[in-house]
Design an enzyme around this catalytic site. Structure first.
Site, PDB file in Angstrom:
ATOM      1  N   LYS A  60       0.854  -1.179   0.000  1.00  0.00           N
ATOM      2  CA  LYS A  60       0.000   0.000   0.000  1.00  0.00           C
ATOM      3  C   LYS A  60       0.893   1.233   0.000  1.00  0.00           C
ATOM      4  CE  LYS A  60      -1.515   2.911   2.767  1.00  0.00           C
ATOM      5  NZ  LYS A  60      -1.534   4.093   1.863  1.00  0.00           N
ATOM      6  N   GLY A  76      -4.830   3.487  -1.809  1.00  0.00           N
ATOM      7  CA  GLY A  76      -5.933   3.910  -0.950  1.00  0.00           C
ATOM      8  C   GLY A  76      -5.440   4.729   0.215  1.00  0.00           C
ATOM      9  N   GLY A  85      -4.577   5.553   4.179  1.00  0.00           N
ATOM     10  CA  GLY A  85      -3.957   4.808   5.265  1.00  0.00           C
ATOM     11  C   GLY A  85      -4.954   4.306   6.285  1.00  0.00           C
ATOM     12  N   VAL A 142      -7.092   1.280   3.853  1.00  0.00           N
ATOM     13  CA  VAL A 142      -6.332   0.123   3.379  1.00  0.00           C
ATOM     14  C   VAL A 142      -5.248  -0.281   4.378  1.00  0.00           C
ATOM     15  CG1 VAL A 142      -4.841  -0.748   1.536  1.00  0.00           C
ATOM     16  CG2 VAL A 142      -6.814   0.669   0.966  1.00  0.00           C
ATOM     17  N   GLY A 143      -4.542   0.713   4.937  1.00  0.00           N
ATOM     18  CA  GLY A 143      -3.504   0.401   5.909  1.00  0.00           C
ATOM     19  C   GLY A 143      -4.056  -0.316   7.127  1.00  0.00           C
ATOM     20  N   GLU A 190       9.614   1.469  11.109  1.00  0.00           N
ATOM     21  CA  GLU A 190      10.641   2.506  10.960  1.00  0.00           C
ATOM     22  C   GLU A 190       9.919   3.825  11.118  1.00  0.00           C
ATOM     23  OE1 GLU A 190      12.462   5.430   9.912  1.00  0.00           O
ATOM     24  OE2 GLU A 190      12.509   4.746   7.834  1.00  0.00           O
ATOM     25  N   CYS A 236      13.067  11.361   7.778  1.00  0.00           N
ATOM     26  CA  CYS A 236      12.916  10.938   9.166  1.00  0.00           C
ATOM     27  C   CYS A 236      14.219  11.072   9.953  1.00  0.00           C
ATOM     28  CB  CYS A 236      12.397   9.514   9.230  1.00  0.00           C
ATOM     29  SG  CYS A 236      13.372   8.326   8.287  1.00  0.00           S
ATOM     30  N   GLU A 264       8.896  16.086  15.949  1.00  0.00           N
ATOM     31  CA  GLU A 264       9.303  16.012  14.549  1.00  0.00           C
ATOM     32  C   GLU A 264       8.463  16.988  13.716  1.00  0.00           C
ATOM     33  OE1 GLU A 264      10.638  12.412  11.667  1.00  0.00           O
ATOM     34  OE2 GLU A 264       8.624  12.240  12.508  1.00  0.00           O
TER      35      GLU A 264
END
Length: 470
Positions: free
Chosen positions: A169, A200, A202, A205-206, A245, A279, A377
């Site tokens: 995805k 799709g 998150g 679909v995630g 991650e 990141c 962040e």
């Protein structure tokens, strides 16, 4: 405008809902593509295809799987310009950097894991016993938008080389470049079902993939907040293996023995790389207090030479942020930094995004490590400078974070190495050490679970079996 389909079981198929997600170019805010808005039926089809393909794919010899993976490198190399242009359109990476920064790493991944799969020790004697490494099964790969093709291949190539089958995805912000993988799969004759792509949202679909009981592992890259949710869903559903991650707030420490100009340049380039949307970006610069004036004057002069603008211009160094959501997030953090008492010595508060999501590089000084801008962040071209009096204090500041993804140290090599060993992070650069595919990448603390790249990145997609012989 191009309309895409899902890629399931070796075929391009329509999404079940008939609905689409528009893909926007952040440089001019024009819609240039649409991808299906996947749902439960689409996820079920893709997972079933991967499950059906797994027995035959995992039964192939490592050499046969390695041959397929190596062919991906050749295909991406031949189509590198097309892939680069797509990524620039998706997320605004300047053409000056897109090939080296985004595409080369995917080619290197394919070649590295093709070689590793041929030479990996899948079975070892341990006394009178045997320890075997075996593929896990169906892997859901949930990838972010900031390094789209690289983030996808850093999961997919080791996973399929190890004998697993994939449901990918890609991010809804940058899904188009992922189709180079389906195009390659078709050309090289990859067996149907080994790689499946379901586009799709998150949260849709995630979530479905994270909870799916026929998915054996989830490999996720994204924010720490979302990673926690993915991990919990995977464990609660069927105790999936989880690889995460996640975020970072990485510190770059200038020791007194360092060439502070070289250190400042190295830190700024790592911080502002990909418009700060990395990141592992070095967003906290920790420096001796006595060089404050010289350091800041040098940094101001350097930043003025960084052209911000149209990513299609060859001299552009910093392109737009990838989305309106990201633009507003960075805006809020810049305002918050000023409210907290930090001094903005360059940059501005961005307000106008009618012609693209552009933000000038921002450097804050007079930052303390308890400020929100030093702890959270930001994911934009924003750096904070924190000054120290002793190196013990510098180390304390560097480690005072919920994150531990990366860091950097500049100084006499022996001193810098000793300091680097004390930083609580998965990757530490010493005097500008370069990124390479063959060493692991991942984080301490809330920066994640597991590692990508190198042999460790291959091990992640293996189960370990002990055979005890009587």
């Amino acid at each position: 405008m191009d309309n895409y389909k899902l890629y399931i079981n070796g075929k391009y198929v329509n999404g079940d809902s008939g609905e689409f997600i528009s893909v926007e170019n952040p440089a001019d805010r024009q819609i240039f593509a649409r991808v299906p808005d996947g749902n439960q039926a689409d996820v079920d089809r893709a997972v079933a295809a991967a499950r059906a393909a797994f027995p035959k794919w995992s039964a192939l010899s490592p050499e046969e799987r390695a041959d397929y993976v190596g062919k991906f490198a050749d295909y991406i190399e031949r189509h590198k310009d097309e892939v680069g242009k797509t990524i620039t359109s998706e997320i605004g990476t300047p053409v000056k950097y897109v090939y080296g920064l985004q595409v080369v790493s995917s080619i290197e991944q394919a070649r590295y894991y093709s070689d590793l799969a041929r030479n990996y020790s899948y079975s070892e004697k341990c006394g009178n016993n045997i320890v075997r490494k075996e593929p896990i099964g169906v892997i859901a790969c949930l990838t972010p938008w900031n390094y789209p093709i690289y983030q996808e291949t850093s999961k997919i190539f080791p996973a399929i080389a190890a004998g697993n089958c994939i449901v990918l995805k890609p991010s809804q912000l940058a899904p188009v470049s992922a189709y180079v993988l389906s195009e390659a799969a078709e050309e090289i004759g990859l067996p149907p079902g080994v790689i499946n792509i379901v586009t799709g949202r998150g949260e849709q679909v995630g979530t479905l993939l994270s909870k799916h009981e026929d998915v054996d592992m989830v490999s996720f890259t994204g924010s720490t907040q979302q990673g926690k949710k993915v991990g919990m869903m995977g464990i609660e559903s069927n105790v999936k293996k989880i690889a995460l991650e996640l975020g970072g707030k990485s510190a770059s420490v200038i020791l007194r023995s360092a060439d502070y100009e070289k250190a400042a340049v190295g830190t700024m380039m790592e911080c502002f790389l990909n418009t700060g949307q990395t990141c592992s970006a070095l967003t906290r610069l920790i420096a001796p207090r006595e060089i404050k004036d010289d350091l800041e004057n040098f940094m101001l002069a350097f930043v003025k030479e960084l052209k911000v603008g149209d990513p299609n211009e060859p001299d552009t160094r910093i392109g737009p942020l990838a989305s309106e959501k990201g633009f507003h997030k960075v805006n809020r953090y810049i305002r918050l930094g000023i409210e907290e008492g930090a001094k903005m010595i360059c940059g501005e508060i961005p307000d106008d995004y009618e012609n693209g999501y552009y933000v000038q590089p921002v450097i804050f000084t007079d930052v303390t490590n308890d400020m929100v801008i030093a702890q959270e962040e930001i994911f934009g071209p924003v750096m904070g400078i924190i000054y120290y009096d002793t190196e013990e204090e510098a180390l304390e500041i560097a480690n005072d974070s919920i994150y531990g993804l990366a860091g950097a140290v500049f100084g006499d090599e022996k001193e810098a190495l000793e300091f680097a060993e004390k930083i609580q992070a998965g990757t530490v650069l010493v005097n500008g050490g370069a990124f390479t595919i063959d060493v692991p990448f991942g984080g301490y603390k809330q920066s994640g679970i597991g590692r990508e790249n190198g042999k460790c990145g291959f091990d992640e997609f293996m189960e370990v079996k002990s055979i005890r012989i009587g």
